[in-house]
Design an enzyme around this catalytic site. Structure first.
Site, mmCIF file in Angstrom:
data_model
loop_
_atom_site.group_PDB
_atom_site.id
_atom_site.type_symbol
_atom_site.label_atom_id
_atom_site.label_comp_id
_atom_site.label_asym_id
_atom_site.label_seq_id
_atom_site.Cartn_x
_atom_site.Cartn_y
_atom_site.Cartn_z
ATOM 1 C CG ASN A 9 -5.695 -4.983 -1.620
ATOM 2 O OD1 ASN A 9 -6.370 -4.509 -0.710
ATOM 3 N ND2 ASN A 9 -5.183 -4.242 -2.587
ATOM 4 C CE LYS A 11 -7.651 -4.047 -5.137
ATOM 5 N NZ LYS A 11 -7.514 -3.755 -6.558
ATOM 6 C CG HIS A 97 -2.927 -0.820 -4.121
ATOM 7 N ND1 HIS A 97 -3.720 -0.301 -5.124
ATOM 8 C CD2 HIS A 97 -2.970 -2.165 -4.249
ATOM 9 C CE1 HIS A 97 -4.230 -1.307 -5.826
ATOM 10 N NE2 HIS A 97 -3.784 -2.448 -5.318
ATOM 11 C CD GLU A 99 -7.111 -0.161 -6.385
ATOM 12 O OE1 GLU A 99 -7.394 -0.342 -5.186
ATOM 13 O OE2 GLU A 99 -7.215 -1.049 -7.252
ATOM 14 C CD GLU A 169 -0.742 -5.010 -6.692
ATOM 15 O OE1 GLU A 169 -1.398 -6.046 -6.505
ATOM 16 O OE2 GLU A 169 -1.121 -3.888 -6.316
ATOM 17 N N GLY A 175 -7.465 -5.536 -11.651
ATOM 18 C CA GLY A 175 -8.913 -5.509 -11.761
ATOM 19 C C GLY A 175 -9.417 -5.525 -13.199
ATOM 20 C CB SER A 215 -6.020 -10.137 -13.345
ATOM 21 O OG SER A 215 -6.694 -8.897 -13.532
HETATM 22 P P1 PGA Z 1 -6.818 -7.675 -8.681
HETATM 23 O O1 PGA Z 1 -6.157 -6.589 -7.703
HETATM 24 O O2 PGA Z 1 -6.333 -9.018 -8.239
HETATM 25 O O3 PGA Z 1 -8.298 -7.506 -8.520
HETATM 26 O O4 PGA Z 1 -6.343 -7.339 -10.066
HETATM 27 C C1 PGA Z 1 -4.839 -6.729 -7.259
HETATM 28 C C2 PGA Z 1 -4.469 -5.562 -6.398
HETATM 29 O O5 PGA Z 1 -4.892 -4.441 -6.692
HETATM 30 O O6 PGA Z 1 -3.772 -5.709 -5.365
#
Ligand code: PGA
Length: 254
Positions: A9, A11, A97, A99, A169, A175, A215
């Protein structure tokens, strides 16, 4: 065995030159994926066509969108429809997601509409669910995730569900560098599968790919993916570093 997937991803990162270089470096490393394993790259909208061209029909590598509109078509300035994605041969789309849920107010109802539009067009939704830290601290994660699944997916037929990938998630692990322990990941994945089994039966539940996200990196991927109910990962930060993501692809269960 269920399909095992490493999904990147990206982003809102990378300009086109950097995006191209990253994808090329990963493809050149050629993690040669066997039949039931797959790498998916969820790239920003402007790069979908270019990224698909770079894959050049390479087996078991696919491009995904990161989002789509919950409206079919029409006067929705700035939105991208599922039909548009289909018209450029995109076969996956991340839906829900955290976000998007948090910063753009996407509700379970809106996500249900997106899931339906994807399925109508034959695009596989990568449906994200997961709880915030406050919920986990009160041990409310199971009820919360069940609610997300019930509200956005429970109207689907078994056949439709089979066309969905689920990504768990936990928001507190995205993140943050804080990964769920293998026990936490396995417990939640097993719980999600049990919810699917209750609704659609054990056989259907066993066929659904459930990814872990939050992560994931080269150093923890193998351990996380070794959990019986974890079928790969949805990877943010580490997917922007070619050698990291190549290792994550290689860590998929065989
Ligand atoms: P990350 O993000 O691996 O940076 O924690 C995962 C995601 O948001 O899909």
């Amino acid at each position: 065995m269920r399909k095992q997937i490493a999904a990147a991803n990206w982003k809102m990162n990378l300009t086109i030159d950097k995006a191209e270089a990253l994808l090329n470096e990963i493809l050149q490393a050629d993690a040669s994926l066997a039949e039931n394993r797959q790498a998916i790259f969820a790239v920003p909208f402007p790069y979908l066509i270019k990224a698909s061209e770079l894959l050049n029909g390479k087996n078991n590598y696919s491009i995904s969108a990161q989002n789509c509109s919950n409206k079919k078509s029409g006067a929705y300035t700035g939105e991208v429809s599922v039909e548009m994605l289909k018209s450029i041969n995109i076969s996956y789309c991340i839906v829900g997601h955290s976000e998007r849920r948090e910063y753009y107010g996407e509700t379970n109802q809106i996500l249900k509409e997106k899931v339906d539009l994807c399925l109508e067009q034959g695009i596989t939704p990568i449906f994200c669910c997961g709880e915030a830290l406050e919920i986990r601290e009160k041990s409310g994660q199971n009820g919360f995730v069940r609610g997300q699944l019930e509200d956005s997916l429970f109207h689907l037929s078994a056949d439709q569900l089979r066309s969905i990938i689920i990504a768990y998630e936990p928001i507190w692990a995205i993140g943050t560098g804080k990964t769920a322990s293998t026990e936490q990941a396995q417990q939640m994945h097993e719980f999600i599968r049990s919810v699917l089994a209750e609704k659609w039966g054990a056989d259907v539940a066993q066929d659904i790919t459930i990814l872990y996200g939050g992560s994931v990196k080269a150093s923890n991927a193998k351990e996380l993916f070794s959990c019986p109910d974890v079928d790969g990962g949805l990877v943010g930060g580490a997917s922007l570093i070619a050698p990291e993501f190549v290792e994550i692809i290689k860590a998929l269960k065989h």
